[in-house]
Design an enzyme around this catalytic site. Structure first.
Site, PDB file in Angstrom:
ATOM      1  N   ASP A  51       0.837  -1.201   0.000  1.00 24.94           N
ATOM      2  CA  ASP A  51       0.000   0.000   0.000  1.00 24.94           C
ATOM      3  C   ASP A  51       0.875   1.255   0.000  1.00 24.94           C
ATOM      4  O   ASP A  51       0.359   2.378  -0.042  1.00 24.94           O
ATOM      5  CB  ASP A  51      -1.018  -0.006   1.147  1.00 24.94           C
ATOM      6  N   SER A  52       2.205   1.061  -0.012  1.00 25.82           N
ATOM      7  CA  SER A  52       3.122   2.183  -0.266  1.00 25.82           C
ATOM      8  C   SER A  52       2.806   2.824  -1.607  1.00 25.82           C
ATOM      9  O   SER A  52       3.257   3.937  -1.881  1.00 25.82           O
ATOM     10  CB  SER A  52       4.574   1.706  -0.235  1.00 25.82           C
ATOM     11  N   ASP A  90      -1.020  -6.168   0.150  1.00 25.13           N
ATOM     12  CA  ASP A  90      -1.365  -5.507   1.418  1.00 25.13           C
ATOM     13  C   ASP A  90      -2.866  -5.324   1.575  1.00 25.13           C
ATOM     14  O   ASP A  90      -3.537  -4.805   0.663  1.00 25.13           O
ATOM     15  CB  ASP A  90      -0.747  -4.103   1.454  1.00 25.13           C
ATOM     16  N   LYS A 119      -1.071  -9.391   3.460  1.00 25.40           N
ATOM     17  CA  LYS A 119      -0.293  -8.860   4.578  1.00 25.40           C
ATOM     18  C   LYS A 119      -1.151  -7.877   5.356  1.00 25.40           C
ATOM     19  O   LYS A 119      -1.889  -7.101   4.764  1.00 25.40           O
ATOM     20  CB  LYS A 119       0.975  -8.172   4.064  1.00 25.40           C
ATOM     21  N   GLU A 121      -1.064  -5.295   9.114  1.00 28.50           N
ATOM     22  CA  GLU A 121      -0.159  -4.649  10.062  1.00 28.50           C
ATOM     23  C   GLU A 121      -0.658  -4.767  11.500  1.00 28.50           C
ATOM     24  O   GLU A 121      -1.865  -4.672  11.756  1.00 28.50           O
ATOM     25  CB  GLU A 121      -0.022  -3.156   9.710  1.00 28.50           C
ATOM     26  N   GLU A 188       9.735  -3.876  10.236  1.00 32.58           N
ATOM     27  CA  GLU A 188      10.165  -2.593   9.657  1.00 32.58           C
ATOM     28  C   GLU A 188      10.728  -1.671  10.730  1.00 32.58           C
ATOM     29  O   GLU A 188      10.115  -1.486  11.790  1.00 32.58           O
ATOM     30  CB  GLU A 188       8.963  -1.929   8.962  1.00 32.58           C
TER      31      GLU A 188
HETATM   32  O1  KIV Z   1       3.580  -1.095   1.558  1.00 31.47           O
HETATM   33  C1  KIV Z   1       4.765  -1.413   1.565  1.00 31.47           C
HETATM   34  O2  KIV Z   1       5.534  -1.127   0.655  1.00 31.47           O
HETATM   35  C2  KIV Z   1       5.271  -2.144   2.718  1.00 31.47           C
HETATM   36  C3  KIV Z   1       6.758  -2.246   2.853  1.00 31.47           C
HETATM   37  C4  KIV Z   1       7.272  -0.993   3.423  1.00 31.47           C
HETATM   38  C5  KIV Z   1       7.168  -3.427   3.640  1.00 31.47           C
HETATM   39  O3  KIV Z   1       4.527  -2.593   3.529  1.00 31.47           O
END
Ligand code: KIV
Length: 271
Positions: A51-52, A90, A119, A121, A188
């Protein structure tokens, strides 16, 4: 030309074996089909549809505004370009916090878009959600340490687990997530010693970002390692484009540096 012409598709079993044998895992974020093909050909083991993308593609100041539909769209694009890498997508902010039911629906959307694993968090409150997803056949990667979706609660992008109490909470959360069945953990922005300790004690691969060289593997944001993210990069980033002859070559160099342990370099990239 492909760095891995005959590579078989990566599986959970293979990733776990790499963790057990000490063979490093190269993970990279990816958001579209063209880069998925390049990264797969360059030997990246795991593509993270992170989600970056909210920050590096959409120009937001954090990952918080990203929607489930946007994640599904980018996961579909990556899945079309990929051939052999393992794809992790994500779950974005707001798509799993309300209940386990909501998390299951959101995870199903990403799996049907081509993800092999989702994934999410956080630790503690996420353990039951992870258990429920695993029971229903959805592979899960947990994410501890600096959890960017909580950036406002954490007071910024800062190193986590520095004092003994915070480190102990992180260790407990990681243990509980492993017991709940999580098959991978991203850690992280934590002290290198803590991440190495976790990696040695957990059955699943631990992939670090700003967490030192003692992890089972590394992940970087694609735009960071290509040097195209505006502004000063975080300490843990290495610009592989500055050293390489084009994007494919930069990604191959990243994979090689993760595999031979020369990235990250504790003196340059560690905390
Ligand atoms: O969204 C993302 O790119 C991430 C990485 C920073 C691990 O979760």
């Amino acid at each position: 030309m492909s760095a891995v012409p005959d590579r078989k598709p990566l599986t959970l079993h293979r990733l776990r074996a790499m963790h057990a044998s000490g063979e490093k895992i190269a993970m990279l974020t990816c958001y579209d089909a063209a880069f998925a093909r390049l990264a797969d050909d360059a030997g990246v083991d795991v593509l993270l549809v992170g989600d970056s993308l909210g920050m590096v593609l959409q120009g937001h100041a954090s990952t918080v505004p990203v929607s489930l539909e946007e994640m599904a769209y980018h996961t579909q694009c990556v899945a079309r370009g990929n051939r052999t890498a393992w794809i992790v997508a994500d779950l974005p902010f707001g798509s799993y916090q309300a209940s386990a039911e909501q998390a299951l629906h959101s995870a199903a959307r990403l799996m049907q878009s081509g993800a092999h694993m989702v994934k999410l968090e956080g630790g503690g409150w996420t353990t039951d959600i992870v258990r429920r997803m695993i029971e229903r056949g959805i592979p899960v990667c947990a994410h501890l340490g600096l959890t960017p979706q909580s950036v406002h609660a954490l007071g910024g992008f800062r190193v986590q687990g520095r004092d003994e109490q915070a480190a102990e909470t992180l260790r407990r959360h990681a243990r509980e997530l492993g017991e709940a069945g999580a098959q991978m953990l991203v850690i992280e922005l934590t002290p290198s010693a803590l991440a190495a300790d976790l990696t040695a004690s957990l059955p699943m691969p631990v992939i670090g970002i700003g967490a030192g060289a003692g992890c089972s593997g590394q992940v970087l944001v694609l735009h960071d390692m290509l040097g195209i993210t505006p502004g000063k990069p975080p300490r843990f980033v290495r610009n592989f484009m500055a050293e390489g002859a084009g994007i494919g070559d930069a990604i191959r160099r990243y994979v090689a540096a993760v595999k031979d342990g020369s990235f990250p370099d504790e003196a340059l990239h560690g905390y």
